[in-house]
Scaffold this motif. Structure first.
Motif, mmCIF file in Angstrom:
data_model
loop_
_atom_site.group_PDB
_atom_site.id
_atom_site.type_symbol
_atom_site.label_atom_id
_atom_site.label_comp_id
_atom_site.label_asym_id
_atom_site.label_seq_id
_atom_site.Cartn_x
_atom_site.Cartn_y
_atom_site.Cartn_z
ATOM 1 N N LEU A 1 34.102 24.209 24.964
ATOM 2 C CA LEU A 1 34.578 22.975 25.594
ATOM 3 C C LEU A 1 35.910 22.569 24.985
ATOM 4 N N TRP A 2 36.897 22.348 25.844
ATOM 5 C CA TRP A 2 38.192 21.830 25.438
ATOM 6 C C TRP A 2 38.428 20.522 26.186
ATOM 7 N N CYS A 3 39.320 19.713 25.659
ATOM 8 C CA CYS A 3 39.576 18.406 26.272
ATOM 9 C C CYS A 3 41.073 18.149 26.359
ATOM 10 N N GLN A 4 41.463 17.368 27.382
ATOM 11 C CA GLN A 4 42.848 16.941 27.551
ATOM 12 C C GLN A 4 42.837 15.491 28.044
ATOM 13 N N PRO A 5 43.680 14.625 27.434
ATOM 14 C CA PRO A 5 43.636 13.200 27.802
ATOM 15 C C PRO A 5 44.223 12.941 29.188
ATOM 16 N N ILE A 6 43.746 11.880 29.813
ATOM 17 C CA ILE A 6 44.304 11.332 31.051
ATOM 18 C C ILE A 6 44.819 9.943 30.686
ATOM 19 N N ARG B 1 19.718 10.536 32.397
ATOM 20 C CA ARG B 1 18.755 9.559 31.860
ATOM 21 C C ARG B 1 18.531 9.743 30.362
ATOM 22 N N ARG B 2 18.710 10.954 29.874
ATOM 23 C CA ARG B 2 18.517 11.187 28.436
ATOM 24 C C ARG B 2 19.836 11.520 27.740
ATOM 25 N N GLY B 3 20.951 11.159 28.364
ATOM 26 C CA GLY B 3 22.257 11.456 27.798
ATOM 27 C C GLY B 3 22.865 10.262 27.072
ATOM 28 N N PRO B 4 23.957 10.462 26.342
ATOM 29 C CA PRO B 4 24.595 9.394 25.559
ATOM 30 C C PRO B 4 25.551 8.522 26.367
ATOM 31 N N LEU B 5 25.891 8.923 27.593
ATOM 32 C CA LEU B 5 26.846 8.176 28.403
ATOM 33 C C LEU B 5 26.143 7.495 29.563
ATOM 34 N N ARG B 6 26.698 6.343 29.936
ATOM 35 C CA ARG B 6 26.219 5.693 31.149
ATOM 36 C C ARG B 6 26.832 6.396 32.358
ATOM 37 N N PRO B 7 26.197 6.342 33.500
ATOM 38 C CA PRO B 7 26.736 7.031 34.677
ATOM 39 C C PRO B 7 28.164 6.627 35.007
ATOM 40 N N GLU B 8 28.514 5.353 34.825
ATOM 41 C CA GLU B 8 29.873 4.921 35.169
ATOM 42 C C GLU B 8 30.924 5.464 34.212
ATOM 43 N N GLN B 9 30.499 6.056 33.088
ATOM 44 C CA GLN B 9 31.445 6.676 32.163
ATOM 45 C C GLN B 9 31.766 8.121 32.555
ATOM 46 N N ARG C 1 25.357 27.107 38.199
ATOM 47 C CA ARG C 1 24.885 27.414 36.853
ATOM 48 C C ARG C 1 25.956 27.095 35.816
ATOM 49 N N LEU C 2 27.211 27.425 36.124
ATOM 50 C CA LEU C 2 28.306 27.115 35.209
ATOM 51 C C LEU C 2 28.472 25.606 35.049
ATOM 52 N N ASP C 3 28.380 24.860 36.142
ATOM 53 C CA ASP C 3 28.544 23.404 36.069
ATOM 54 C C ASP C 3 27.406 22.757 35.287
ATOM 55 N N ARG C 4 26.191 23.280 35.454
ATOM 56 C CA ARG C 4 25.083 22.750 34.656
ATOM 57 C C ARG C 4 25.334 22.969 33.166
ATOM 58 N N TYR C 5 25.842 24.152 32.854
ATOM 59 C CA TYR C 5 26.100 24.457 31.447
ATOM 60 C C TYR C 5 27.136 23.497 30.868
ATOM 61 N N VAL C 6 28.249 23.297 31.585
ATOM 62 C CA VAL C 6 29.324 22.433 31.079
ATOM 63 C C VAL C 6 28.826 21.002 30.917
ATOM 64 N N LEU C 7 28.104 20.492 31.923
ATOM 65 C CA LEU C 7 27.578 19.129 31.833
ATOM 66 C C LEU C 7 26.634 18.990 30.648
ATOM 67 N N ASP C 8 25.696 19.938 30.514
ATOM 68 C CA ASP C 8 24.726 19.857 29.428
ATOM 69 C C ASP C 8 25.401 20.009 28.071
ATOM 70 N N ALA C 9 26.350 20.959 27.973
ATOM 71 C CA ALA C 9 27.029 21.169 26.690
ATOM 72 C C ALA C 9 27.842 19.940 26.288
ATOM 73 N N THR C 10 28.498 19.292 27.259
ATOM 74 C CA THR C 10 29.295 18.093 26.952
ATOM 75 C C THR C 10 28.409 16.961 26.462
ATOM 76 N N LEU C 11 27.327 16.677 27.209
ATOM 77 C CA LEU C 11 26.447 15.575 26.812
ATOM 78 C C LEU C 11 25.732 15.892 25.505
ATOM 79 N N THR C 12 25.393 17.152 25.288
ATOM 80 C CA THR C 12 24.740 17.531 24.031
ATOM 81 C C THR C 12 25.682 17.318 22.856
ATOM 82 N N TRP C 13 26.956 17.688 23.023
ATOM 83 C CA TRP C 13 27.922 17.490 21.931
ATOM 84 C C TRP C 13 28.091 16.007 21.638
ATOM 85 N N LEU C 14 28.180 15.186 22.653
ATOM 86 C CA LEU C 14 28.341 13.742 22.440
ATOM 87 C C LEU C 14 27.085 13.133 21.822
#
Length: 711
Positions: free
Chosen positions: A470-475, A568-576, A519-532
């Protein structure tokens, strides 16, 4: 006429009645009405060859006719109208023969007693000799005639045995020689000539194990005739049976001689059929009868390895075949597959290797050049397009895409040819389907498709081994900039087999093309929320996190359920969370895209329309598309540095138009790939709300991206 030799007086009963086997076999094979040949033949026999008292004639005709009718009815009812060369049917015929002999001997014995041809005290002898004479006729002649009547060409091909003519000739000479030895030894006055009669049986057993069925059945009948004549007539030193005891022993021996080789042969044929059935199941597709994938590949490799001629491999895939299964049923789909298989056979003939390699996929390997193969492929496509399957008032149809690869000797490996045809078939499908595509005529296109397939394989391996980073770039808000970690986009990088970091563009495109996107999108979503989740101090800084969603994910009905459960079990609210979808993926299936967006917005998520401005009719559907951001494609942003003559004017107009439309619709504009301060100034002047690019920060691994803020 053979039976006549056994008769010395009118009271004699023949020890061998081949006619019973002939009439029995004909009636079993062709139907009960053919029993009429029995009384006609019996009447002619008595009138022309074996005269009998008039009082006995009805009994003689009735015994043969009624017995044949009863036995044939019994066998046909139990066998279902068809006899096969197998043990169960052999035993059924034996039971029918026993029934025939009992009925015939009962009527015949009564007739001989009633007509005064024999005294009442001879009834047991007459009944037993009559019964065994009929039984021997059935066991000797019945199997041979039924095999000739019933065996079809397919069965005879199956029963062919690789035996040299010399071996069979030596065996035939041995049979004749053995019979001659039996005769000559008896003539020399040996006290035990009957013991030598077992020698022909040994040769018959050898034939049952080694030779084709017809050889065994025919030789068994001939040997039984010869041995019965020698023993029954007292030839070659044998004494003619004088007592009932002697007659029964001889008859039992001859029945065993006739039955044993046939049952052994039937057992061998059952084994051959079972082996052939297993081979069929292992090498043939059960629905179409074509080769299956494994058998095709094995035979194709062998053909390619030793062939000096031009070879062409074709790969056909039906277009949108899933619609047939979904709209009608899988039964209708199977009927369509069978119809297409027949068309492939008709076009390419029996000389080509033809296989069904998948659900709706076919492969053909034939000795022909590209021009001939292309012409036949076109004919096959036309035939498939015209094919209609009637199903519950509907006329179902389909089309196909065909890829083909031609090679000259020395041929490349089968896997390489298959890869080329697969890529060519995919190219034909992407060009709209219902067409063929030749690999040799379009080498650059095939190389590109092959690279894409290899990338898809790499994507699957990377997912299996979780080799994504996972890499990140600001907006950045151009009016009120905040910390980089508050508003950012998650980007994906992947590690190859050597551990080197690779850019995602080609990999993601291949994943989308080969349905790995969800499958790739599930991985990215899960990996991001898991890291947070593991870094709550970083999660506390997040105002909005953008994650890309591919086109195939938009139409995946299961992704929404997974997404909701993970949130529902993640660290972010849906609006985030902001889900970025491309303009081209939305246009591809607008209805499903709207449904997906609506469901995710009900949860509270935001949406951005990525790469905006590169699609068609971009403004036409924005009113009904509920997104929060329009991300202006970076190609327009980069050109803002150019003069008006070099395209800068057009890019400026596009950026201005998108920004104004976004504001009119209550949305915000985001400029991608901003790289210079001059571009930023232009964007501010044009009213763009956000920007993203190297001018602020290059993408960083997520740990490094948040490291400065949490240090």
């Amino acid at each position: 006429m053979i039976a006549v030799f056994y008769l010395r007086t009118p009271a004699d009963v023949t020890l061998f009645w081949p006619a019973s086997g002939i009439g029995f076999a004909a009636t079993v094979r062709y139907g009960l009405r053919y029993v009429l040949i029995v009384p006609i033949a019996t009447l002619l026999l008595h009138l022309a060859v074996v005269p009998v008292p008039a009082a006995f004639l009805p009994y003689s005709i009735g015994s043969n006719t009624i017995a044949t009718l009863v036995a044939a009815w019994y066998v046909r009812r139990r066998a279902g109208g068809r006899i096969h060369l197998r043990t169960s049917d052999g035993l059924l015929l034996l039971r029918g023969g026993i029934l025939l002999s009992i009925v015939s001997s009962s009527i015949g014995t009564i007739g001989m007693l009633q007509s005064g041809m024999a005294p009442a005290g001879d009834a047991p002898r007459i009944a037993l000799q009559w019964a065994f004479g009929d039984l021997l006729g059935v066991t000797c002649m019945g199997p041979l005639l039924l095999y000739l009547f019933f065996a079809d060409q397919a069965s005879r091909r199956l029963q062919r045995v690789a035996v040299s003519r010399l071996e069979m000739a030596l065996w035939a000479v041995s049979v004749v020689f053995t019979l001659a030895v039996v005769y000559m030894i008896g003539k020399l006055g040996s006290q035990y000539p009957l013991a030598l009669a077992s020698l022909p049986l040994a040769l018959l057993l050898w034939s049952a194990v080694r030779y084709p069925p017809l050889v065994t059945l025919l030789s068994t009948a001939l040997v039984i005739v010869c041995v019965s004549l020698i023993t029954g007539l007292g030839m070659g030193g044998f004494d003619r049976p004088q007592t009932l005891h002697d007659s029964m022993l001889m008859m039992v021996m001859l029945v065993v001689y006739s039955v044993t080789p046939v049952l052994l042969l039937a057992s061998r044929q059952e084994h051959a059929h079972a082996t052939a059935a297993l081979h069929q199941r292992a090498t043939r597709d059960t629905l179409t009868g074509l080769l299956n994938r494994d058998a095709f590949e094995e035979q194709a490799r062998a053909l390619i390895a030793g062939n000096k001629d031009t070879l062409t491999l074709l790969y056909a895939d039906l277009d949108h075949f899933k619609l047939v299964n979904d709209s009608a049923s899988h039964v209708a789909g199977d009927e369509m597959i069978r119809g297409v298989a027949g068309l492939v056979r008709d076009v390419f003939g029996e000389d080509a290797l033809i296989a069904r390699t998948g659900g709706d996929e076919f492969a053909v390997l034939a000795e022909m050049d590209e021009r001939t193969a292309s012409a036949r492929a076109r004919r096959l496509l036309d035939n498939i397009e015209r094919l209609r399957v009637a199903w519950q008032g509907q006329n179902l149809g389909t089309t196909a895409s065909i890829g083909l690869a031609t090679s000259q000797a020395p041929h490349p490996a089968f896997d390489e040819m298959l890869s080329q045809t697969d890529a060519a078939c995919f190219a034909a499908k992407e060009l709209g389907g219902n067409r063929s595509f030749a690999a040799a005529s379009n080498p650059d296109e095939i190389r590109q498709r092959t690279r894409a397939m290899h990338s898809a394989i790499a994507a699957r391996e990377a997912l299996d081994q979780r080799r994504f980073a996972l890499w990140c770039q600001p907006i950045v808000d151009l009016r009120n900039p905040g910390p980089p970690q508050s508003h950012f986009e998650v980007l994906t990088r992947w590690l190859d087999n050597e551990g080197k970091l690779r850019p995602p563009a080609e990999l993601v495109a291949a994943a989308e093309r080969y349905r790995l996107g969800p499958r790739l999108d599930r991985y990215v979503l899960d990996a991001t929320l898991t890291w947070l989740e593991q870094h709550p101090e970083a999660a506390a800084q997040v105002e909005q996190c953008s994650i890309n969603i591919g086109g195939t994910t938009l139409v995946d009905e299961d992704f929404g359920d997974y997404f909701a459960a993970r949130l529902r079990r993640g660290p972010l609210r849906p609006e985030q969370l902001c889900l970025e979808i491309t303009e081209t993926s939305v246009v591809r299936d607008m209805t499903r895209a709207r449904r997906f967006i609506g469901r995710m917005r009900d949860l509270g998520c935001r949406f951005a329309l990525d790469d905006f401005g590169t699609g068609f009719c971009s403004f036409g559907y924005l009113r009904d598309l509920d997104v929060d951001y329009l991300k202006i494609d970076g190609s327009f942003v980069r050109d803002l540095d150019d003069s008006r003559d070099n395209g800068g004017g057009l890019s400026e107009a596009v950026v201005r138009s998108i920004t104004e439309i976004a504001h009119v619709l209550g949305k915000r504009a985001v400029a991608e790939q901003a790289e210079t301060e001059l571009q930023l100034q232009h964007l501010r002047d044009l009213g763009v709300d956000y920007a993203q690019g190297y001018v602020f920060q290059r993408p960083k691994p997520i740990d490094e991206f948040f490291a400065g803020a949490t240090a």
